[in-house]
Design a protein around this motif. Structure first.
Motif, PDB file in Angstrom:
ATOM      1  N   GLU A 180       0.834  -1.200   0.000  1.00  0.00           N
ATOM      2  CA  GLU A 180       0.000   0.000   0.000  1.00  0.00           C
ATOM      3  C   GLU A 180       0.862   1.240   0.000  1.00  0.00           C
TER       4      GLU A 180
ATOM      5  N   LEU B  50      -0.979   3.598  -9.818  1.00  0.00           N
ATOM      6  CA  LEU B  50      -2.219   2.833  -9.944  1.00  0.00           C
ATOM      7  C   LEU B  50      -2.119   1.883 -11.122  1.00  0.00           C
TER       8      LEU B  50
ATOM      9  N   PHE C 273      -9.817  -0.453 -11.186  1.00  0.00           N
ATOM     10  CA  PHE C 273      -8.569   0.071 -10.629  1.00  0.00           C
ATOM     11  C   PHE C 273      -8.197  -0.634  -9.336  1.00  0.00           C
TER      12      PHE C 273
ATOM     13  N   GLN D 168      -6.090  -0.161  -5.643  1.00  0.00           N
ATOM     14  CA  GLN D 168      -6.107   0.922  -4.659  1.00  0.00           C
ATOM     15  C   GLN D 168      -4.848   1.776  -4.714  1.00  0.00           C
ATOM     16  N   GLY D 169      -3.838   1.315  -5.420  1.00  0.00           N
ATOM     17  CA  GLY D 169      -2.642   2.111  -5.586  1.00  0.00           C
ATOM     18  C   GLY D 169      -1.550   1.820  -4.571  1.00  0.00           C
TER      19      GLY D 169
ATOM     20  N   THR E  77       1.493   4.048  -2.792  1.00  0.00           N
ATOM     21  CA  THR E  77       2.065   5.383  -2.618  1.00  0.00           C
ATOM     22  C   THR E  77       3.559   5.248  -2.368  1.00  0.00           C
TER      23      THR E  77
END
Lengths: 114, 112
Positions: free
Chosen positions: B9, B87, B102, B104-105, B107
């Protein structure tokens, strides 16, 4: 080249007020158009999409509506905003082909409902 | 259920410390996988499209690869300007609507 414009960039509106966000695409014709909302924590939620003028598909029943009055114009509206409508709204377009096509996004509108 | 899962995440790297981001998917009849970069307060910026297992795409310090179940975004010798949310997305299998699913990406923060 194609460009997508979205405005306004930021908006602060009181609860119960109307909303109109506009998106236009240049440099292409007959695009598929999309409205996404991105809540804090980055998840992208598809709200509406359109494959042609006047054709709107809703993905999530809610307080919002969308319209496509012209080929390259997509509008997101609400008659009465709720606090829960706050978020980052993104417009996107694509040309749908035989294989999957990427979406191209505008720079978004940060909506805060107070 | 069709879904896209990204890990980790969040990722913190020192400048020059290479690493990889993962995107796994469970979609029948994959018709492409897309990687995006998103800077704070901006819309996602399209980076790569991958269509078949074994395919690779490169752009500067980024290289995306695809297998039958997942994709990796390799970042080689990252710089602070590579800090962003990355993403991944796949086309929704239902029809030719252009909808994307998509993740959640991830970071990424690169410290100097």
């Amino acid at each position: 080249s194609q460009t997508i414009h979205q405005w306004p960039a930021t908006l602060v509106q009181p609860v119960g007020s109307p909303l109109s966000l506009e998106c236009t695409v240049e440099g292409t014709s007959n695009p598929n158009l999309y409205w996404y909302r991105q809540a804090a924590g980055r998840g992208l939620q598809l709200l509406f999409y359109s494959v042609g003028i006047g054709q709107i598909s809703s993905e999530v029943p809610q307080n919002l509506s969308a319209s496509r009055p012209q080929d390259r114009q997509f509008i997101l509206s609400s008659k009465k905003l709720l606090l829960s409508d706050s978020g980052f709204y993104l417009c996107a377009w694509t040309r749908v082909g035989g294989l999957g096509s990427p979406l191209h996004f505008g720079n978004g509108t940060r909506l805060t409902v107070t | 259920e069709d879904q896209v899962t990204q890990s980790p995440e969040a990722l913190r790297l020192q400048e020059g410390e290479s690493s990889s981001l993962n995107c796994s998917y469970t979609v029948s009849g994959l018709r492409g996988l897309f990687w995006y970069r998103q800077d704070p307060g901006k819309g996602p910026e399209f980076l790569f499209t991958l269509y078949s297992a074994g395919e690779e795409k490169e752009k500067e310090r980024l290289k995306a690869t695809l297998t039958k179940k997942e994709s990796f975004l390799h970042i080689t010798a990252p710089k602070p300007e590579d800090s962003a949310t990355y993403l991944c997305a796949v086309p929704h299998p239902s029809g030719n609507t252009g909808k994307l699913i998509f993740g959640q990406g991830t970071t990424l923060q690169v410290k100097p």
